[in-house]
Design an enzyme around this catalytic site. Structure first.
Site, mmCIF file in Angstrom:
data_model
loop_
_atom_site.group_PDB
_atom_site.id
_atom_site.type_symbol
_atom_site.label_atom_id
_atom_site.label_comp_id
_atom_site.label_asym_id
_atom_site.label_seq_id
_atom_site.Cartn_x
_atom_site.Cartn_y
_atom_site.Cartn_z
ATOM 1 N N ASP A 115 0.867 -1.020 -0.064
ATOM 2 C CA ASP A 115 0.063 -0.057 0.173
ATOM 3 C C ASP A 115 0.954 1.410 -0.133
ATOM 4 O O ASP A 115 1.431 1.738 1.011
ATOM 5 C CB ASP A 115 -0.994 -0.208 1.344
ATOM 6 C CG ASP A 115 -1.905 1.333 1.237
ATOM 7 O OD1 ASP A 115 -2.795 1.125 2.139
ATOM 8 O OD2 ASP A 115 -1.487 2.180 0.539
ATOM 9 N N GLU A 165 6.935 -5.562 18.607
ATOM 10 C CA GLU A 165 6.013 -6.325 17.827
ATOM 11 C C GLU A 165 5.788 -7.724 18.652
ATOM 12 O O GLU A 165 6.493 -8.647 19.032
ATOM 13 C CB GLU A 165 6.810 -6.786 16.490
ATOM 14 C CG GLU A 165 6.109 -7.748 15.510
ATOM 15 C CD GLU A 165 4.649 -7.571 15.324
ATOM 16 O OE1 GLU A 165 4.292 -6.396 14.786
ATOM 17 O OE2 GLU A 165 3.859 -8.352 15.403
ATOM 18 N N GLU A 208 1.080 2.430 13.192
ATOM 19 C CA GLU A 208 0.170 2.485 12.171
ATOM 20 C C GLU A 208 -0.853 1.138 12.728
ATOM 21 O O GLU A 208 -0.857 0.183 12.548
ATOM 22 C CB GLU A 208 0.907 1.774 10.835
ATOM 23 C CG GLU A 208 0.043 2.021 9.781
ATOM 24 C CD GLU A 208 -1.194 0.967 9.531
ATOM 25 O OE1 GLU A 208 -2.045 1.053 10.222
ATOM 26 O OE2 GLU A 208 -1.027 0.192 8.614
ATOM 27 N N GLU A 217 -10.381 -3.944 15.013
ATOM 28 C CA GLU A 217 -9.109 -4.561 15.673
ATOM 29 C C GLU A 217 -8.850 -4.203 16.879
ATOM 30 O O GLU A 217 -8.448 -4.545 17.848
ATOM 31 C CB GLU A 217 -7.709 -4.503 14.657
ATOM 32 C CG GLU A 217 -8.071 -5.241 13.579
ATOM 33 C CD GLU A 217 -6.508 -5.092 12.677
ATOM 34 O OE1 GLU A 217 -6.705 -4.980 11.389
ATOM 35 O OE2 GLU A 217 -5.522 -4.787 13.198
ATOM 36 N N HIS A 366 -5.015 0.049 1.068
ATOM 37 C CA HIS A 366 -5.609 -1.246 1.021
ATOM 38 C C HIS A 366 -6.893 -1.233 2.157
ATOM 39 O O HIS A 366 -7.618 -2.344 1.948
ATOM 40 C CB HIS A 366 -4.454 -2.346 1.899
ATOM 41 C CG HIS A 366 -4.086 -1.949 3.356
ATOM 42 N ND1 HIS A 366 -3.589 -0.827 3.923
ATOM 43 C CD2 HIS A 366 -4.729 -2.714 4.018
ATOM 44 C CE1 HIS A 366 -3.578 -1.019 5.003
ATOM 45 N NE2 HIS A 366 -4.304 -2.143 5.404
HETATM 46 N N1 LIG Z 1 -4.612 -2.806 11.092
HETATM 47 C C1 LIG Z 1 -3.476 -2.103 10.955
HETATM 48 N N2 LIG Z 1 -3.381 -1.024 10.460
HETATM 49 N N3 LIG Z 1 -2.455 -2.362 11.482
HETATM 50 C C2 LIG Z 1 -2.393 -3.650 12.136
HETATM 51 C C3 LIG Z 1 -0.975 -3.713 12.591
HETATM 52 C C4 LIG Z 1 -0.648 -4.755 13.119
HETATM 53 C C5 LIG Z 1 0.796 -4.983 13.465
HETATM 54 O O1 LIG Z 1 1.048 -4.662 14.909
HETATM 55 C C6 LIG Z 1 1.362 -6.113 15.675
HETATM 56 N N4 LIG Z 1 0.453 -5.443 16.743
HETATM 57 C C7 LIG Z 1 -0.793 -5.402 17.095
HETATM 58 N N5 LIG Z 1 -1.010 -4.850 18.310
HETATM 59 C C8 LIG Z 1 -0.053 -5.174 19.124
HETATM 60 C C9 LIG Z 1 0.378 -5.016 20.342
HETATM 61 N N6 LIG Z 1 -0.571 -4.552 21.385
HETATM 62 N N7 LIG Z 1 1.578 -4.972 20.756
HETATM 63 C C10 LIG Z 1 2.769 -5.322 19.811
HETATM 64 N N8 LIG Z 1 2.459 -5.412 18.422
HETATM 65 C C11 LIG Z 1 1.073 -5.151 18.092
HETATM 66 C C12 LIG Z 1 0.475 -6.765 14.921
HETATM 67 O O2 LIG Z 1 1.295 -8.056 15.268
HETATM 68 C C13 LIG Z 1 1.101 -6.455 13.595
HETATM 69 O O3 LIG Z 1 2.133 -7.093 13.109
#
Ligand SMILES: N=C(N)NC/C=C/[C@H]1O[C@@H](n2cnc3c(N)ncnc32)[C@H](O)[C@@H]1O
Length: 436
Positions: A115, A165, A208, A217, A366
């Site tokens: 994207d 992550e 992001e 989400e 996206h």
């Molecule tokens: N929906 C969009 N735009 N982006 C989703 C993006 C999600 C990314 O952020 C990570 N992520 C999501 N929540 C957390 C968290 N609380 N702690 C660490 N990593 C996290 C997911 O594993 C994905 O790699």
């Protein structure tokens, strides 16, 4: 981001029977009568289960149900439905295994990296703030493959970027940091942002996090918790603010494909299937809908505005917005389309703000847009107005889900009434689960 399909693929449901009648409150509870057979798809808590009755899903009180066929009353009595709190079959309300599992594969990261609008917007933020990022401490929350962190190391000289992550992608992110010779600056930490320990406060929290319809989400909750814990006084949030836009629209193609199709397929009358089609195709929002500017029946308006410095987690339970659209051209009002815009304020006072707009007048992303189809289209005419409210109500059990409820009035000014007093032509309301 989860898709509806993944949600619907839960394990085989458990048959239960209603001990007595229950009248559901709220739009997400099922009503049923004694003896009804319900299919229990999940048990997110000991009190409320996620069940299905005649094709419709919703919450039911566990205490009203019993397993085993009707008529085995006496045997059932002493059994009762044992629902202990540490029952391992209770599904995690955050569905983290499924959620982080999906981000442990490349599919979603490829979609996000492909994207250009999205990724270039973040690169522009780093590039246009590169001087001010010197010696700053940055946290990249939910870094995925680490693209934003790599931009920071490549285009600026922060003292450190903590790339957080939670999924197994973190192992590869470390390799990418090394492969691109950024390990001096970028430190990858695997874990949930709410749980990991950083060695210090951060000057900039970049993430992001935006989901379909902005909030799906609810990753934003993690961003707010990390802000409250790790962003230093006076630190910067990227994005700094977010807005949800809405517009009444035509959706001729979608309506023709899913509804009009049944009128005369191969010369036959299949209209008795149209109520099914409405239930199956128009009950939930349509993600990844691409609306043309010409589909818009009026100018869009921002209905919800989030300030990332003051927004609180409790505010996410229910977010309301109002709208008033002036129909600019006659057409068929099939539904509403929503999208979001986020802004990244400059690190320098008075510096330029960067905007990422996912609407129909910007480069497609996206996310595309989200379409909410009415049960029945309404013809509207230039001069009419469509006003009402939108409510995003977070799911009390499934914490990554919400229900979007729209209420609208269509007012048309007709010559007959004196001094063009608007009279209400039609009123509507509809709730769209996303997804539970
Ligand atoms: N929906 C969009 N735009 N982006 C989703 C993006 C999600 C990314 O952020 C990570 N992520 C999501 N929540 C957390 C968290 N609380 N702690 C660490 N990593 C996290 C997911 O594993 C994905 O790699």
């Amino acid at each position: 981001m989860q898709t509806e399909k993944e949600d619907e693929d839960d394990a085989s449901p458990e048959e239960c029977f209603a001990r007595s009648d229950f009248t559901g409150g709220g739009s997400d509870q099922l009503s049923f009568s004694s003896g009804d057979k319900l299919l229990v798809h999940a048990k997110p808590s000991s009190d409320w289960w996620w069940a299905e009755l005649r094709g419709v899903r919703g919450y039911v009180p566990a205490s009203y149900l019993r397993t085993g066929a009707a008529g085995e009353e006496e045997q059932e009595e002493e059994e009762e439905v044992e629902v202990d709190d540490d029952d391992t079959s209770l599904e995690d309300p955050w569905q983290d295994e499924e959620y982080f599992g999906s981000y442990g594969t490349l599919r979603l990261h490829l979609e996000m990296l492909s994207d250009k609008s999205r990724t270039e917007a973040y690169r522009q933020v780093i590039r246009s703030n590169s001087a001010s990022l010197r010696n700053k401490v940055v946290m990249d929350l939910g870094c995925g493959t680490g693209i934003i962190s790599l931009f920071c190391a490549q285009l600026a000289q922060p003292s450190v970027v903590y790339a957080v992550e939670a999924s197994s992608m973190a192992d590869y992110t470390r390799q990418l940091v090394k492969q691109n010779e950024c390990e001096e600056v970028v430190t990858v930490l695997q874990g949930r942002a709410e749980e990991i320990e950083l060695p210090e406060q951060v000057d900039v929290l970049v993430s992001e996090w935006m989901g379909n319809c902005l909030l799906f989400e609810f990753m934003v909750e993690s961003v707010l918790l990390a802000r409250d814990r790790w962003l230093r006084e006076g630190g910067v949030m990227w994005p700094s603010s977010a807005a949800l836009a809405l517009v009444p629209c035509q959706a001729d193609t979608y309506y023709a494909e899913k509804m009009a199709f049944w009128e005369r397929p191969y010369g036959l009358d299949f209209t008795p299937l149209q109520p099914l089609a409405q239930q199956e195709f128009f009950t939930k929002p349509k993600f990844s809908h691409l609306i043309e500017p010409s589909d818009c029946l009026s100018a869009p308006c921002d209905v919800i505005y989030l300030d990332m410095y003051t927004l609180q987690v409790k505010d996410l339970e229910e977010i309301k917005g109002q709208f008033h659209f002036c129909v600019e051209k006659s057409g068929v009002f099939h539904g509403f389309t929503a999208w979001f815009t986020v802004h990244f304020e400059s690190l320098e006072t008075g510096g330029a703000t960067v905007e990422l707009n996912t609407g129909p007048n910007s480069e497609p992303t996206h996310w595309k847009q989200t379409l909410f189809m009415l049960d029945r289209p309404v013809s509207v005419y230039a001069g009419d107005s469509i006003s009402g409210t939108i409510v995003l109500r977070r799911n009390p059990v499934w914490r990554r889900h919400m229900t979007v409820t729209l209420h609208w009035n269509i007012n048309s000014t007709t010559e007959e009434t004196d001094n063009c007093q608007a009279n209400i032509k039609s009123v509507g309301t509809k709730s769209f689960p996303m997804w539970r």
